[in-house]
Each structure stands twice: as C-alpha cells, then as structure tokens.
Design a protein around this motif. Sequence first.
Motif, PDB file in Angstrom:
ATOM      1  N   GLN A  64      -0.138   0.092   1.835  1.00 42.77           N
ATOM      2  CA  GLN A  64       0.031  -1.134   2.614  1.00 42.77           C
ATOM      3  C   GLN A  64       1.112  -2.045   2.042  1.00 42.77           C
ATOM      4  O   GLN A  64       1.540  -2.990   2.701  1.00 42.77           O
ATOM      5  CB  GLN A  64      -1.297  -1.907   2.691  1.00 42.77           C
ATOM      6  CG  GLN A  64      -2.310  -1.311   3.653  1.00 42.77           C
ATOM      7  CD  GLN A  64      -3.024  -0.102   3.073  1.00 42.77           C
ATOM      8  OE1 GLN A  64      -2.832   0.249   1.913  1.00 42.77           O
ATOM      9  NE2 GLN A  64      -3.849   0.548   3.872  1.00 42.77           N
ATOM     10  N   HIS A 117       3.666  -1.701   7.874  1.00 44.73           N
ATOM     11  CA  HIS A 117       2.224  -1.946   7.908  1.00 44.73           C
ATOM     12  C   HIS A 117       1.876  -3.352   8.387  1.00 44.73           C
ATOM     13  O   HIS A 117       0.860  -3.915   7.988  1.00 44.73           O
ATOM     14  CB  HIS A 117       1.623  -1.677   6.526  1.00 44.73           C
ATOM     15  CG  HIS A 117       1.784  -0.248   6.106  1.00 44.73           C
ATOM     16  ND1 HIS A 117       1.001   0.761   6.597  1.00 44.73           N
ATOM     17  CD2 HIS A 117       2.681   0.337   5.289  1.00 44.73           C
ATOM     18  CE1 HIS A 117       1.398   1.910   6.083  1.00 44.73           C
ATOM     19  NE2 HIS A 117       2.413   1.679   5.282  1.00 44.73           N
ATOM     20  N   GLY A 141      -8.103   2.261   8.056  1.00 39.96           N
ATOM     21  CA  GLY A 141      -7.026   1.315   8.285  1.00 39.96           C
ATOM     22  C   GLY A 141      -7.486  -0.073   8.683  1.00 39.96           C
ATOM     23  O   GLY A 141      -6.690  -0.867   9.196  1.00 39.96           O
ATOM     24  N   ASN A 155       0.413  -1.435  13.532  1.00 39.59           N
ATOM     25  CA  ASN A 155       1.086  -0.672  12.485  1.00 39.59           C
ATOM     26  C   ASN A 155       0.720   0.803  12.589  1.00 39.59           C
ATOM     27  O   ASN A 155      -0.177   1.196  13.340  1.00 39.59           O
ATOM     28  CB  ASN A 155       0.748  -1.236  11.100  1.00 39.59           C
ATOM     29  CG  ASN A 155      -0.753  -1.297  10.844  1.00 39.59           C
ATOM     30  OD1 ASN A 155      -1.445  -0.286  10.916  1.00 39.59           O
ATOM     31  ND2 ASN A 155      -1.268  -2.495  10.546  1.00 39.59           N
ATOM     32  N   SER A 197      -0.742   2.674  10.467  1.00 37.76           N
ATOM     33  CA  SER A 197      -2.086   2.976   9.982  1.00 37.76           C
ATOM     34  C   SER A 197      -3.099   2.889  11.117  1.00 37.76           C
ATOM     35  O   SER A 197      -3.964   3.772  11.274  1.00 37.76           O
ATOM     36  CB  SER A 197      -2.453   2.015   8.856  1.00 37.76           C
ATOM     37  OG  SER A 197      -3.706   2.345   8.305  1.00 37.76           O
ATOM     38  N   GLY A 239      -7.037   0.036   0.513  1.00 35.89           N
ATOM     39  CA  GLY A 239      -5.747  -0.582   0.763  1.00 35.89           C
ATOM     40  C   GLY A 239      -5.898  -2.091   0.798  1.00 35.89           C
ATOM     41  O   GLY A 239      -6.820  -2.619   1.417  1.00 35.89           O
ATOM     42  N   ARG A 249      -3.343  -5.625   0.963  1.00 36.61           N
ATOM     43  CA  ARG A 249      -2.019  -6.250   0.936  1.00 36.61           C
ATOM     44  C   ARG A 249      -1.974  -7.435  -0.019  1.00 36.61           C
ATOM     45  O   ARG A 249      -0.909  -7.835  -0.470  1.00 36.61           O
ATOM     46  CB  ARG A 249      -1.648  -6.714   2.346  1.00 36.61           C
ATOM     47  CG  ARG A 249      -1.492  -5.557   3.333  1.00 36.61           C
ATOM     48  CD  ARG A 249      -1.349  -6.077   4.745  1.00 36.61           C
ATOM     49  NE  ARG A 249      -1.278  -4.970   5.701  1.00 36.61           N
ATOM     50  CZ  ARG A 249      -1.365  -5.128   7.013  1.00 36.61           C
ATOM     51  NH1 ARG A 249      -1.525  -6.334   7.519  1.00 36.61           N
ATOM     52  NH2 ARG A 249      -1.285  -4.084   7.813  1.00 36.61           N
TER      53      ARG A 249
END
Length: 349
Positions: free
Chosen positions: A21, A26, A209, A228, A230, A285, A287
């Motif tokens: 990510q 993403h 995701g 995105n 994902s 994941g 960010r």
Amino acid sequence: MQRIQLAPGYEISRVIRGGWQLAGGHGSVRSDDPIADMIAFADAGVTTFDCADIYTGVEELIGRFRLRYRDLRGQEALDRIRVHTKFVPDLDVLPRITKAYVEGVIDQSLRRLNLDSLDLVQFHWWDYDAPRWLEAAQWLGELRREGKIRQIGGTNFDTDHILAIIQGGVPLVSMQVQYSLLDARPAKRMAAEAARHGVSLLCYGTVAGGFLGDKWLGADEPAEPLENRSLVKYKLIIDDFGGWDLFQTLLKTLRGIADRHGVDIATVASAAMLSRPGVAGVIVGARNRSHLQSNLAISSLALTEDDHDRIKAVLAVANPLSGDVYELERDRGGRHGMIMKYNLNKGAA
C-alpha cells in the motif's frame, strides 16, 4: 505481540506490516510521515516488515527507516527488525534469466534496504512454462550460502512447485500466499504439505484489500471503477466466493463476533487466519498508523469455538475458489490474471 520462529534463530512478529500500500496505485490516502509510522509499529511490537523489489520506492523507504530506528533506539532494537522482501523477475526476463541477473537484483535490494544480508527473500515466478524457475531458486540458494541472503521463502507457488523446489535442495522456510475467509485455496493441500516440510505460511489478503472491514457492512455493491488495484483484485474474489449478498452475510457474522470481543471486523478476519494450521503470520497492509491498535489486537484475540462455528456456517455455503494457490491468477488472459502487472523490475539489474 506474539512472535514465532520461522527457522532456528530467526524470529518474526506474527503480525507483519505490509508494504504494498506504500507503493503507487493504491488510492489517495497517504501518510504524512511513513518513517514515523514504521517506528510506531516497531515500537509497538510489529517488528517484521514485508516489501518487494517491485514495490516502487518501498525498499528505499524501509532502508531509511532502519537507519533512523538505529539512531533513535540503538543497535539492539534494530537487530529485532526483520525485513522480508521479494525477488520478482520480469515476465519478459524469465526465458533468458541468468544468475548474474538474480544477483544483480539481490544486490540492488541490499543497497536499497541498507543491509549486508537480506533477512528473507521471497521468490516469485510468473510462468511455469518458462523452465528456469528451479535454477533461479537454486541460484538464490547459492547466494544464501555466500551470505547475501539469510533465509529463502517463496510467494504464490503452488504445492507441486514448492515440493519440487525443496527436492531441488533449496531450504524454503516460508511461502507467502493469499489466504483469507474468502480464499481457502491453501487449505486444500498446501498447508499440510508445507507443514510436513517445515515451510510456514505467511498470509496476505486476510482483509481482502479492506473489503473485510466495517466500512463495507451494509454497503451497496460497488460499481466500477474501483478506487485502486487492490479493490479490483479482491472484488473478483468476492464474486467467485458467492457474490455480494453472501459477502454481506459474512460481514454481519463477523460484526457479531467483533461485538462480543470489542474489536472490529478486520481484526476478527485476520485473527481467524492466524489460528489456521501452518500459518506463522498475517500481513496487514497499512498506509499509516491509524489502524495500529487494531493491528496489534490481531495476535491477542482468542476466538472461541462458537466464533469459529459461526464463521464455518457461512463458509459452508460459499463457492470454493478453483485450483491450487495462485492458479486463477496465472491465467494471464483470465479475469484474475489480466489485471496483473508483469514487468515492473525493468532496469533493476
């Protein structure tokens, strides 16, 4: 944070911070200070970080984090940090791959990550019809003996190819696979065979995701274009699983379990996979650090037998995804394969 040994003397946190990510493609949500985020994760006990040579800029970012973490916390703290990268040769390179190419990419990862030896290299191969996959794995084994790599794993190989790599003399310690409540392909055969040979599973996609989260509970089925790649990828998995209505039933079930434990849906979804046989860790994941507390809760959440039974009741009416691990994605003309990007390592070596 629970920890586990993948190999003698090689310990990781069971919750692994994902790096996909942090690369491009993403969505618009970004961290103002990704290195500070990594420090927060490491300080909280998430000391293992996953990345890849093809995640644009991520190896370099982790390399800068390592230097900063050593300055702030000292060498002893840095020594607990594990970085799992990947070796993903381009599809176009596979027919003519050489050991020099393999070593060039490994050397590049060493420079980017500011490491003398890569902790774990996870090998990916796009096309089994390109015949040098075993040679490439054995070249990684040679680089391990030379000290450039500590441990060798794989990513997205199917069961037969895992066994062939092991029989070819490559000491695999792990296999990174897509494994979630929506995608149980590793449970068909791989989990048992991997366990027999001392190969641990590291799971990605446990929250699909973000689809396996409170945001999507009661939401209308999303229309294209999705935010995105994902989401595009995992929406296909939801379609194959049984569609949006069945997916909503699963979310409602997970919300009920989450309410009893005082956590969120994503935490339940990942904790459920952490309890599966053969699973050493789940890759989350992130960010930024906004979900750090829920990520930490994954390893401490003890689901009850009733919790598991409620989940199983939903999964019992779902459509099992066909084939072995990553088989659907290997069809480059199919729905799952056509969204992949196959040549992201150009100029890497």
